[in-house]
Design a protein around this motif. Structure first.
Motif, PDB file in Angstrom:
ATOM      1  N   GLN A   1     -51.477 -17.345 -66.039  1.00 36.60           N
ATOM      2  CA  GLN A   1     -50.837 -16.027 -66.035  1.00 36.60           C
ATOM      3  C   GLN A   1     -49.469 -16.041 -65.336  1.00 36.60           C
ATOM      4  N   LYS A   2     -48.731 -17.139 -65.488  1.00 34.78           N
ATOM      5  CA  LYS A   2     -47.377 -17.211 -64.950  1.00 34.78           C
ATOM      6  C   LYS A   2     -46.655 -18.400 -65.562  1.00 34.78           C
ATOM      7  N   GLY A   3     -45.325 -18.289 -65.593  1.00 32.05           N
ATOM      8  CA  GLY A   3     -44.523 -19.380 -66.131  1.00 32.05           C
ATOM      9  C   GLY A   3     -43.151 -18.879 -66.564  1.00 32.05           C
ATOM     10  N   LEU A   4     -42.214 -19.800 -66.668  1.00 35.40           N
ATOM     11  CA  LEU A   4     -40.850 -19.487 -67.072  1.00 35.40           C
ATOM     12  C   LEU A   4     -40.384 -20.539 -68.069  1.00 35.40           C
TER      13      LEU A   4
ATOM     14  N   VAL B   1     -40.007 -25.895 -80.396  1.00 31.90           N
ATOM     15  CA  VAL B   1     -41.337 -25.455 -80.817  1.00 31.90           C
ATOM     16  C   VAL B   1     -42.420 -26.331 -80.196  1.00 31.90           C
ATOM     17  N   LYS B   2     -42.254 -27.630 -80.290  1.00 30.92           N
ATOM     18  CA  LYS B   2     -43.286 -28.560 -79.839  1.00 30.92           C
ATOM     19  C   LYS B   2     -43.435 -28.562 -78.317  1.00 30.92           C
ATOM     20  N   MET B   3     -42.318 -28.548 -77.595  1.00 33.38           N
ATOM     21  CA  MET B   3     -42.403 -28.551 -76.136  1.00 33.38           C
ATOM     22  C   MET B   3     -43.002 -27.243 -75.623  1.00 33.38           C
ATOM     23  N   THR B   4     -42.643 -26.139 -76.255  1.00 32.26           N
ATOM     24  CA  THR B   4     -43.234 -24.849 -75.870  1.00 32.26           C
ATOM     25  C   THR B   4     -44.733 -24.866 -76.118  1.00 32.26           C
ATOM     26  N   GLN B   5     -45.130 -25.420 -77.255  1.00 34.76           N
ATOM     27  CA  GLN B   5     -46.556 -25.510 -77.573  1.00 34.76           C
ATOM     28  C   GLN B   5     -47.308 -26.340 -76.538  1.00 34.76           C
ATOM     29  N   LEU B   6     -46.669 -27.390 -76.026  1.00 39.29           N
ATOM     30  CA  LEU B   6     -47.336 -28.267 -75.070  1.00 39.29           C
ATOM     31  C   LEU B   6     -47.620 -27.580 -73.732  1.00 39.29           C
ATOM     32  N   VAL B   7     -46.714 -26.713 -73.272  1.00 34.47           N
ATOM     33  CA  VAL B   7     -46.858 -26.162 -71.914  1.00 34.47           C
ATOM     34  C   VAL B   7     -47.346 -24.713 -71.883  1.00 34.47           C
ATOM     35  N   LEU B   8     -47.184 -23.979 -72.963  1.00 31.61           N
ATOM     36  CA  LEU B   8     -47.447 -22.540 -72.928  1.00 31.61           C
ATOM     37  C   LEU B   8     -48.918 -22.216 -72.701  1.00 31.61           C
ATOM     38  N   LYS B   9     -49.819 -23.008 -73.266  1.00 33.46           N
ATOM     39  CA  LYS B   9     -51.246 -22.714 -73.135  1.00 33.46           C
ATOM     40  C   LYS B   9     -51.689 -22.726 -71.680  1.00 33.46           C
ATOM     41  N   ARG B  10     -51.192 -23.708 -70.931  1.00 35.18           N
ATOM     42  CA  ARG B  10     -51.573 -23.769 -69.509  1.00 35.18           C
ATOM     43  C   ARG B  10     -50.889 -22.666 -68.698  1.00 35.18           C
TER      44      ARG B  10
ATOM     45  N   LYS C   1     -49.864 -34.722 -68.555  1.00 36.75           N
ATOM     46  CA  LYS C   1     -51.263 -34.385 -68.274  1.00 36.75           C
ATOM     47  C   LYS C   1     -51.499 -34.260 -66.765  1.00 36.75           C
ATOM     48  N   GLY C   2     -52.152 -33.170 -66.390  1.00 33.52           N
ATOM     49  CA  GLY C   2     -52.525 -32.968 -64.989  1.00 33.52           C
ATOM     50  C   GLY C   2     -51.467 -32.309 -64.124  1.00 33.52           C
ATOM     51  N   LEU C   3     -50.278 -32.048 -64.671  1.00 33.37           N
ATOM     52  CA  LEU C   3     -49.219 -31.425 -63.885  1.00 33.37           C
ATOM     53  C   LEU C   3     -49.266 -29.906 -64.018  1.00 33.37           C
ATOM     54  N   GLU C   4     -49.057 -29.207 -62.909  1.00 33.25           N
ATOM     55  CA  GLU C   4     -48.958 -27.751 -62.933  1.00 33.25           C
ATOM     56  C   GLU C   4     -47.507 -27.384 -63.274  1.00 33.25           C
ATOM     57  N   ILE C   5     -47.266 -27.174 -64.564  1.00 32.27           N
ATOM     58  CA  ILE C   5     -45.905 -26.940 -65.033  1.00 32.27           C
ATOM     59  C   ILE C   5     -45.601 -25.450 -64.978  1.00 32.27           C
ATOM     60  N   GLY C   6     -44.651 -25.091 -64.131  1.00 27.97           N
ATOM     61  CA  GLY C   6     -44.287 -23.688 -63.978  1.00 27.97           C
ATOM     62  C   GLY C   6     -43.036 -23.310 -64.736  1.00 27.97           C
ATOM     63  N   ILE C   7     -42.157 -24.294 -64.974  1.00 24.21           N
ATOM     64  CA  ILE C   7     -40.884 -24.024 -65.648  1.00 24.21           C
ATOM     65  C   ILE C   7     -40.635 -25.089 -66.710  1.00 24.21           C
ATOM     66  N   LEU C   8     -40.250 -24.647 -67.880  1.00 15.50           N
ATOM     67  CA  LEU C   8     -39.811 -25.546 -68.953  1.00 15.50           C
ATOM     68  C   LEU C   8     -38.398 -25.162 -69.344  1.00 15.50           C
ATOM     69  N   VAL C   9     -37.488 -26.133 -69.344  1.00 13.10           N
ATOM     70  CA  VAL C   9     -36.131 -25.912 -69.819  1.00 13.10           C
ATOM     71  C   VAL C   9     -35.945 -26.713 -71.104  1.00 13.10           C
ATOM     72  N   ASN C  10     -35.965 -26.017 -72.234  1.00 16.83           N
ATOM     73  CA  ASN C  10     -35.718 -26.657 -73.529  1.00 16.83           C
ATOM     74  C   ASN C  10     -34.209 -26.738 -73.730  1.00 16.83           C
ATOM     75  N   ASN C  11     -33.637 -27.839 -73.237  1.00 18.87           N
ATOM     76  CA  ASN C  11     -32.188 -27.980 -73.246  1.00 18.87           C
ATOM     77  C   ASN C  11     -31.677 -28.956 -74.296  1.00 18.87           C
ATOM     78  N   VAL C  12     -32.487 -29.935 -74.672  1.00 15.91           N
ATOM     79  CA  VAL C  12     -31.992 -30.995 -75.541  1.00 15.91           C
ATOM     80  C   VAL C  12     -31.418 -30.417 -76.838  1.00 15.91           C
ATOM     81  N   GLY C  13     -30.301 -30.969 -77.279  1.00 14.21           N
ATOM     82  CA  GLY C  13     -29.666 -30.487 -78.508  1.00 14.21           C
ATOM     83  C   GLY C  13     -28.575 -31.442 -78.934  1.00 14.21           C
ATOM     84  N   MET C  14     -28.117 -31.286 -80.160  1.00 15.08           N
ATOM     85  CA  MET C  14     -27.044 -32.143 -80.655  1.00 15.08           C
ATOM     86  C   MET C  14     -26.144 -31.369 -81.604  1.00 15.08           C
ATOM     87  N   LEU C  15     -24.895 -31.769 -81.627  1.00 14.22           N
ATOM     88  CA  LEU C  15     -23.917 -31.273 -82.585  1.00 14.22           C
ATOM     89  C   LEU C  15     -23.734 -32.307 -83.687  1.00 14.22           C
ATOM     90  N   PRO C  16     -23.453 -31.873 -84.917  1.00 14.43           N
ATOM     91  CA  PRO C  16     -23.017 -32.853 -85.914  1.00 14.43           C
ATOM     92  C   PRO C  16     -21.787 -33.590 -85.401  1.00 14.43           C
TER      93      PRO C  16
END
Length: 306
Positions: free
Chosen positions: A172-175, A158-167, A117-132
């Protein structure tokens, strides 16, 4: 019949030409173009990286901090996050926030939202993942970790994108960089669940890119092959197998090249070569048996004892 062969041949030639054009763009970017840090900073003050405790996520955190962005590190292990935060703050002038969260759970996103909350988020890296834990293997032979893998590889994106995409949309900018896998480029027997989860990331990312590119937002999916990380059991590096630092530094050159990239030139060439294997051969029992045996031997030969 002659006309049919003519049009089929023409189509094949056009497809080859398109691949050559794409490869030429990568060659141009790889050897001559350097993305200025000012471009990354122009997206916003903060970068958020999931799975930042190790490997590719940790490398993105350091590289983005070097480019002058403040970083939010999100991962499961608090001690790792604290150590990485100290390293980044000691090596750069960037600010660092840490958020402890286990992405194999689905009840974490209200907590993350509060921390962002309150951060100007310009870049989101959805990196977390796991292998069986058991790969390569047939689906029924894998341990009972299906829901955890889906939460980590699919729900998190999906959830992390939803959190930051609206702002991002309001500014009118973001990566947004979504880390998928080379295993997503076609169905991979013996990696069925992992391959399918990463294919979702590809489809989701490319569709969102079309929806939001007119609003100044870049959404790119990366499909790397072998990168030496704790998740891949520290494969020994070579011309194809990259260190996390090498991969991340090169991948940032390509953020404006399109909605999908393998992240590095070597992997882009490998993807083109694999695409030449006819599906009837790739999915044959003989090839899969060879692949299962060969991959296991490769891991034994190339895994470091770290």
């Amino acid at each position: 019949m002659e006309q049919l062969f003519f049009f089929v041949g023409l189509l094949v030639c056009l497809l080859c030409l398109l691949k050559c054009v794409r490869l030429s763009r990568y060659l141009l970017v790889s050897f001559w173009k350097v993305l200025p840090g000012s471009f990354l900073r122009s997206m916003g003050q903060w970068a958020v990286i999931t799975g930042a405790g190790d490997g590719i996520g940790k490398a993105y955190a350091f590289e983005l901090a070097k480019h002058g962005l403040n970083v939010v590190l999100i991962s499961r292990t608090l001690e790792k996050l604290q150590a990485i935060a100290e390293e980044i703050e000691g090596a750069t002038e960037s600010r660092v926030k840490i958020v402890q969260a286990d992405f194999t759970r689905e009840d974490i996103y209200d907590h993350i939202k509060e921390k962002l909350k309150g951060l100007e988020i310009g870049i989101l890296v959805n990196n977390v993942g796991m292998l069986p834990s058991l790969l390569p293997s047939r689906f029924l032979n894998t341990p009972g970790e299906i829901q955890s893998l889906i939460h980590c590889n699919v729900t998190s994106v999906v959830k992390m994108t939803q959190l930051v995409l609206k702002r991002m949309e309001s500014r009118q900018k973001g990566l947004i960089l979504n880390i998928s896998s080379g295993a997503a480029l076609c169905p991979w027997p013996l990696y069925a669940l992992y391959s399918a989860s990463k294919a979702f990331v590809c489809t989701f990312s490319k569709a969102l890119h079309v929806e939001y590119r007119a609003k100044g937002i870049i959404i790119q999916v990366l499909t790397p092959f072998a990168v030496s990380t704790p998740m891949t059991k520290h494969l020994n590096t070579n011309m194809v197998t990259k260190t996390a630092e090498e991969f991340v530094k090169e991948s940032l050159k390509y953020v404006t090249i399109g909605d999908e990239t393998c992240g590095c030139l070597a992997h882009e060439i490998l993807a083109m070569l694999l695409n030449l294997i006819p599906s009837r051969i790739f999915y044959s029992d003989t090839f899969q048996k060879f692949f299962l045996t060969g991959y296991s031997d490769y891991l034994k030969r190339n895994t470091s004892n770290r």
